[in-house]
Scaffold this motif. Structure first.
Motif, PDB file in Angstrom:
ATOM      1  N   UNK A   1       0.863  -1.187   0.000  1.00 38.44           N
ATOM      2  CA  UNK A   1       0.000   0.000   0.000  1.00 38.44           C
ATOM      3  C   UNK A   1       0.896   1.233   0.000  1.00 38.44           C
ATOM      4  N   UNK A   2       0.761   2.119  -0.980  1.00 45.24           N
ATOM      5  CA  UNK A   2       1.719   3.198  -1.160  1.00 45.24           C
ATOM      6  C   UNK A   2       1.161   4.565  -0.835  1.00 45.24           C
ATOM      7  N   UNK A   3      -0.049   4.631  -0.306  1.00 42.06           N
ATOM      8  CA  UNK A   3      -0.652   5.926  -0.009  1.00 42.06           C
ATOM      9  C   UNK A   3       0.175   6.666   1.025  1.00 42.06           C
ATOM     10  N   UNK A   4       0.485   7.948   0.787  1.00 47.41           N
ATOM     11  CA  UNK A   4       1.216   8.749   1.755  1.00 47.41           C
ATOM     12  C   UNK A   4       0.438   9.978   2.191  1.00 47.41           C
ATOM     13  N   UNK A  33      -7.154  -8.764  10.440  1.00 50.11           N
ATOM     14  CA  UNK A  33      -6.023  -8.262   9.660  1.00 50.11           C
ATOM     15  C   UNK A  33      -6.132  -8.731   8.212  1.00 50.11           C
ATOM     16  N   UNK A  34      -6.603  -9.962   8.007  1.00 45.63           N
ATOM     17  CA  UNK A  34      -6.759 -10.469   6.640  1.00 45.63           C
ATOM     18  C   UNK A  34      -7.825  -9.684   5.879  1.00 45.63           C
ATOM     19  N   UNK A  43      -0.575  -7.851   2.058  1.00 45.28           N
ATOM     20  CA  UNK A  43      -0.587  -9.023   2.933  1.00 45.28           C
ATOM     21  C   UNK A  43      -0.938  -8.595   4.361  1.00 45.28           C
ATOM     22  N   UNK A  44      -1.508  -9.511   5.155  1.00 45.97           N
ATOM     23  CA  UNK A  44      -1.792  -9.176   6.562  1.00 45.97           C
ATOM     24  C   UNK A  44      -0.558  -8.704   7.314  1.00 45.97           C
ATOM     25  N   UNK A  45       0.612  -9.319   7.016  1.00 45.19           N
ATOM     26  CA  UNK A  45       1.835  -8.916   7.717  1.00 45.19           C
ATOM     27  C   UNK A  45       2.194  -7.463   7.463  1.00 45.19           C
ATOM     28  N   UNK A  46       1.804  -6.960   6.279  1.00 44.29           N
ATOM     29  CA  UNK A  46       2.106  -5.565   5.955  1.00 44.29           C
ATOM     30  C   UNK A  46       1.333  -4.596   6.835  1.00 44.29           C
ATOM     31  N   UNK A  49       2.145  -4.250  11.798  1.00 40.89           N
ATOM     32  CA  UNK A  49       2.908  -3.226  12.530  1.00 40.89           C
ATOM     33  C   UNK A  49       2.044  -2.007  12.804  1.00 40.89           C
ATOM     34  N   UNK A  50       1.257  -1.583  11.798  1.00 44.24           N
ATOM     35  CA  UNK A  50       0.387  -0.425  11.981  1.00 44.24           C
ATOM     36  C   UNK A  50      -0.699  -0.715  13.025  1.00 44.24           C
ATOM     37  N   UNK A  51      -1.266  -1.911  12.957  1.00 46.86           N
ATOM     38  CA  UNK A  51      -2.294  -2.279  13.933  1.00 46.86           C
ATOM     39  C   UNK A  51      -1.715  -2.318  15.349  1.00 46.86           C
TER      40      UNK A  51
END
Length: 218
Positions: A1-4, A33-34, A43-46, A49-51
């Motif tokens: 996800x590349x939104x800034x 997360x999925x 991916x959920x792993x991406x 960290x934010x969650x």
């Protein structure tokens, strides 16, 4: 996800993925997360960290849920602090004013006050909306409510009229203390749609959204 940049409807101060997560949870919580990852095409792993960061800040929480066959899943939702990040306009001052109105004029005085506010909004919007079929009216009304902080959308429903959903209450604390506010809002929606509505879900009573089903005027 590349939104800034800032996510659409995201709370102030939250940019990019964090803002997108908060907005997604606000409109469809609880989500795993999925489920979040599927929405964003990552991916959920991406997202973990934010969650985890949002959970550490007390904005997001998770709980174990059983969903069909298989083991439990962890579903994320907003905490009260997370809910408070979304628009809730002038709560303290307005509560004080409404307390005075109720003391002097009773519940009817509070209802009349909010009916007048919605009547003013309706007076401006009605010339455009009354030219549209009810389905398009619902869409334009959702856009109007979103501009007022309600994060609204009109969902098409096969074989019947759309369902109007508000994912945020711009004056949630007020609505919880003064139910007359919600009665005035329901009257406003029915008036502008030109059709009866029935509230099927209610934020002030613990639901994740306010949901209005539209009926054809008999």
């Amino acid at each position: 996800m590349t939104t800034t940049g800032p996510a659409v409807n995201a709370p102030a101060g939250f940019r990019g993925t964090r803002g997108e997560i908060l907005t997604a949870l606000k409109t469809a919580q609880p989500l795993t997360a999925k489920e979040l990852a599927d929405r964003f095409g990552v991916t959920p792993n991406a997202l973990r960290r934010h969650l985890k960061e949002l959970e550490h800040e007390g904005i997001v929480r998770y709980q174990r849920e059983i969903r069909g066959v298989g083991g439990p899943v962890f579903a994320f939702s907003l905490t009260e602090a997370g809910e408070a990040l979304f628009p809730r306009a002038y709560e303290d001052a307005l509560s004080g004013v409404l307390d005075l109105v109720r003391q002097q004029q009773g519940d009817e005085g509070v209802l009349l006050l909010f009916q007048r506010r919605w009547d003013d909004i309706a007076r401006v919007a009605r010339p455009e909306l009354e030219r549209l079929p009810v389905e398009q009216r619902a869409t334009r009304l959702a856009e109007l409510l979103t501009s007022l902080g309600y994060m609204a959308e009109a969902h098409p429903v096969s074989g019947t009229l759309p369902v109007l959903t508000e994912h945020n209450c711009a004056i949630r604390v007020i609505a919880e203390r003064f139910p007359e506010v919600c009665a005035a809002e329901e009257r406003f929606i029915a008036d502008l749609l030109g059709a009866p509505v029935t509230r099927q879900a209610h934020i002030a009573k613990g639901a994740n959204c306010c949901e209005y089903c539209i009926s054809r005027d008999s």
